[in-house]
Design a protein around this motif. Structure first.
Motif, PDB file in Angstrom:
ATOM      1  N   ILE A   1       0.852  -1.189   0.000  1.00  0.00           N
ATOM      2  CA  ILE A   1       0.000   0.000   0.000  1.00  0.00           C
ATOM      3  C   ILE A   1       0.888   1.240   0.000  1.00  0.00           C
ATOM      4  CG2 ILE A   1      -1.846   1.266   1.177  1.00  0.00           C
ATOM      5  CD1 ILE A   1      -2.604  -1.300   2.628  1.00  0.00           C
ATOM      6  N   SER A   2       0.715   2.073  -0.996  1.00  0.00           N
ATOM      7  CA  SER A   2       1.433   3.354  -1.081  1.00  0.00           C
ATOM      8  C   SER A   2       2.943   3.195  -0.906  1.00  0.00           C
ATOM      9  CB  SER A   2       0.889   4.341  -0.036  1.00  0.00           C
ATOM     10  OG  SER A   2      -0.493   4.557  -0.223  1.00  0.00           O
ATOM     11  N   GLY A   3       3.501   2.164  -1.512  1.00  0.00           N
ATOM     12  CA  GLY A   3       4.943   1.961  -1.459  1.00  0.00           C
ATOM     13  C   GLY A   3       5.444   1.372  -0.167  1.00  0.00           C
ATOM     14  N   ASN A   4       4.548   0.803   0.648  1.00  0.00           N
ATOM     15  CA  ASN A   4       4.909   0.141   1.905  1.00  0.00           C
ATOM     16  C   ASN A   4       4.360  -1.278   1.881  1.00  0.00           C
ATOM     17  OD1 ASN A   4       5.695   2.647   3.845  1.00  0.00           O
ATOM     18  ND2 ASN A   4       3.943   3.191   2.571  1.00  0.00           N
TER      19      ASN A   4
ATOM     20  N   ALA B   1      15.656   9.222   4.310  1.00  0.00           N
ATOM     21  CA  ALA B   1      14.878   9.429   5.539  1.00  0.00           C
ATOM     22  C   ALA B   1      13.590  10.186   5.248  1.00  0.00           C
ATOM     23  CB  ALA B   1      15.724  10.181   6.569  1.00  0.00           C
ATOM     24  N   ARG B   2      13.686  11.220   4.430  1.00  0.00           N
ATOM     25  CA  ARG B   2      12.494  12.007   4.079  1.00  0.00           C
ATOM     26  C   ARG B   2      11.491  11.160   3.302  1.00  0.00           C
ATOM     27  NH1 ARG B   2      15.016  15.727   1.792  1.00  0.00           N
ATOM     28  NH2 ARG B   2      14.870  15.014  -0.365  1.00  0.00           N
ATOM     29  N   ASP B   3      11.997  10.350   2.373  1.00  0.00           N
ATOM     30  CA  ASP B   3      11.119   9.536   1.540  1.00  0.00           C
ATOM     31  C   ASP B   3      10.390   8.465   2.346  1.00  0.00           C
ATOM     32  OD1 ASP B   3      10.141   8.464  -1.090  1.00  0.00           O
ATOM     33  OD2 ASP B   3      11.356   6.755  -0.467  1.00  0.00           O
ATOM     34  N   VAL B   4      11.130   7.746   3.212  1.00  0.00           N
ATOM     35  CA  VAL B   4      10.474   6.659   3.962  1.00  0.00           C
ATOM     36  C   VAL B   4       9.468   7.223   4.958  1.00  0.00           C
ATOM     37  CG1 VAL B   4      12.362   5.018   3.640  1.00  0.00           C
ATOM     38  CG2 VAL B   4      12.349   6.476   5.674  1.00  0.00           C
ATOM     39  N   LEU B   5       9.750   8.392   5.527  1.00  0.00           N
ATOM     40  CA  LEU B   5       8.791   9.010   6.442  1.00  0.00           C
ATOM     41  C   LEU B   5       7.538   9.446   5.685  1.00  0.00           C
ATOM     42  CD1 LEU B   5       7.972  10.052   9.223  1.00  0.00           C
ATOM     43  CD2 LEU B   5       9.171  12.195   8.683  1.00  0.00           C
ATOM     44  N   ASN B   6       7.715  10.041   4.519  1.00  0.00           N
ATOM     45  CA  ASN B   6       6.561  10.474   3.725  1.00  0.00           C
ATOM     46  C   ASN B   6       5.667   9.290   3.352  1.00  0.00           C
ATOM     47  OD1 ASN B   6       7.257  13.164   3.783  1.00  0.00           O
ATOM     48  ND2 ASN B   6       8.303  13.137   1.799  1.00  0.00           N
TER      49      ASN B   6
ATOM     50  N   PHE C   1       5.477   6.388   4.896  1.00  0.00           N
ATOM     51  CA  PHE C   1       4.847   5.869   6.119  1.00  0.00           C
ATOM     52  C   PHE C   1       3.634   6.706   6.493  1.00  0.00           C
ATOM     53  CE2 PHE C   1       4.438   6.403  10.741  1.00  0.00           C
ATOM     54  CZ  PHE C   1       4.053   5.118  11.090  1.00  0.00           C
ATOM     55  N   GLU C   2       3.783   8.017   6.501  1.00  0.00           N
ATOM     56  CA  GLU C   2       2.680   8.885   6.902  1.00  0.00           C
ATOM     57  C   GLU C   2       1.517   8.809   5.907  1.00  0.00           C
ATOM     58  OE1 GLU C   2       4.543  12.698   7.507  1.00  0.00           O
ATOM     59  OE2 GLU C   2       4.959  12.215   9.616  1.00  0.00           O
ATOM     60  N   THR C   3       1.836   8.590   4.625  1.00  0.00           N
ATOM     61  CA  THR C   3       0.786   8.452   3.615  1.00  0.00           C
ATOM     62  C   THR C   3      -0.054   7.206   3.859  1.00  0.00           C
ATOM     63  OG1 THR C   3       2.063   9.628   1.924  1.00  0.00           O
ATOM     64  CG2 THR C   3       0.321   8.151   1.146  1.00  0.00           C
ATOM     65  N   VAL C   4       0.613   6.073   4.106  1.00  0.00           N
ATOM     66  CA  VAL C   4      -0.144   4.837   4.309  1.00  0.00           C
ATOM     67  C   VAL C   4      -0.871   4.863   5.647  1.00  0.00           C
ATOM     68  CG1 VAL C   4       1.686   3.452   5.398  1.00  0.00           C
ATOM     69  CG2 VAL C   4      -0.069   2.322   4.046  1.00  0.00           C
ATOM     70  N   LEU C   5      -0.280   5.469   6.666  1.00  0.00           N
ATOM     71  CA  LEU C   5      -0.947   5.558   7.967  1.00  0.00           C
ATOM     72  C   LEU C   5      -2.240   6.369   7.842  1.00  0.00           C
ATOM     73  CD1 LEU C   5      -0.749   4.853  10.991  1.00  0.00           C
ATOM     74  CD2 LEU C   5       0.445   7.026  11.319  1.00  0.00           C
ATOM     75  N   GLU C   6      -2.175   7.489   7.135  1.00  0.00           N
ATOM     76  CA  GLU C   6      -3.373   8.320   6.925  1.00  0.00           C
ATOM     77  C   GLU C   6      -4.433   7.548   6.138  1.00  0.00           C
ATOM     78  OE1 GLU C   6      -4.600  12.625   4.899  1.00  0.00           O
ATOM     79  OE2 GLU C   6      -2.491  12.009   5.051  1.00  0.00           O
ATOM     80  N   ARG C   7      -3.983   6.782   5.157  1.00  0.00           N
ATOM     81  CA  ARG C   7      -4.928   6.008   4.347  1.00  0.00           C
ATOM     82  C   ARG C   7      -5.600   4.922   5.184  1.00  0.00           C
ATOM     83  NH1 ARG C   7      -3.350   3.003  -1.366  1.00  0.00           N
ATOM     84  NH2 ARG C   7      -5.272   1.797  -1.600  1.00  0.00           N
ATOM     85  N   LEU C   8      -4.843   4.230   6.029  1.00  0.00           N
ATOM     86  CA  LEU C   8      -5.412   3.182   6.872  1.00  0.00           C
ATOM     87  C   LEU C   8      -6.395   3.765   7.877  1.00  0.00           C
ATOM     88  CD1 LEU C   8      -2.184   1.068   7.541  1.00  0.00           C
ATOM     89  CD2 LEU C   8      -4.148   0.390   6.149  1.00  0.00           C
TER      90      LEU C   8
END
Length: 258
Positions: free
Chosen positions: A6-9, A67-72, A74-81
């Motif tokens: 999901i979203s690159g994760n 670091a910036r990419d993996v955080l972005n 993560f936050e994208t998939v967390l918001e989606r979930l």
């Protein structure tokens, strides 16, 4: 439970009530497929009630960008979930778990960005320069000629953590047969910043222990010395992996020890 991209994760959600979220980042050369490389340890954490979000990445010299990419992502998939009500609660504690280079990324994220974390688990931390982190660079002595180095450099990374790291509760794990580990140095830096909030433990194993999978040695029709060695090796790997899994779960939820 099945892994979902999901979203690159890679996401693994337990069927039971979710008690927390784990953002996992793996080592430099095995981080491209964490759902495979770290499957056993991540699925055990999932079975303990933690939603797993493992973010793959390719290693480059620019660790700021990673670091910036993996955080972005993560936050994208967390918001989606959360938006799709997949987590069951509006608020869940978030823990960072990193192995090897994944530790450096979590430390950088916690030093640069305004994030909320209930704690970080940092396994087999290392912060080597290019010529040691990439084996052939040291053997061929190419780094000085090419004038290449990670950004931030090891010294810059240490300074960044010492001055800005904001995650107070941390578990640092090292293995007794790991010659790549620099956890002792990290423990000194973090203990100066957050006295009494840092736990460091040494466990049986090596740098690759978190990548071990639970395997059962299949003996041949006639039991041979090779089968005996194979069974012993399999049991030792499984024992080290199980000890690591238990250590993580107990730190995440101390009540699980009772």
């Amino acid at each position: 439970m099945e892994w979902q991209e999901i979203s690159g994760n890679w996401v693994y959600l337990p069927r039971q009530e979710i008690v927390g979220i784990i953002h996992f980042l793996g080592g430099a050369f095995v981080a491209t497929a964490p759902q495979v490389s770290y499957r056993s340890i991540l699925e055990q954490l999932g079975k303990a009630g933690y939603g797993i979000i493992a973010t793959p990445f390719l290693n480059t010299l620019d660790h700021f960008a990673i670091a910036r990419d993996v955080l972005n992502r993560f936050e994208t998939v967390l918001e989606r979930l959360q938006k799709n009500n997949k987590l069951g609660k509006s608020y869940l504690p978030i823990y960072g778990v990193g192995h090897s280079m994944g530790c450096k990324l979590h430390l950088m994220i916690g030093s640069i960005y305004d994030i909320e974390r209930a704690g970080n688990i940092l396994i087999s931390f290392n912060n080597y320069p290019v010529n040691k982190a990439i084996p052939f660079m040291e053997q061929l002595n190419l780094a000085p000629m090419l004038e290449v180095e990670f950004t931030p450099s090891p010294l810059e990374t240490t300074k960044l953590i010492a001055e800005n790291y904001c995650i107070r509760r941390n578990l640092l794990l090292k293995f007794n047969q790991d010659n790549l580990d620099q956890t002792i140095n990290l423990n000194s830096v973090l203990s100066d910043r957050f006295p009494d909030m840092i736990t460091m433990k040494t466990m049986t194993g090596n740098h690759l222990t978190p990548l071990n999978q639970k395997v059962k040695w299949q003996s041949s029709s006639f039991f041979t010395p090779v089968d005996a060695i194979g069974q012993w090796f399999s049991q030792e790997m499984s024992r080290n992996l199980q000890s690591l899994q238990q250590e993580l779960i107990i730190w995440l939820n101390p009540l699980s020890a009772f």
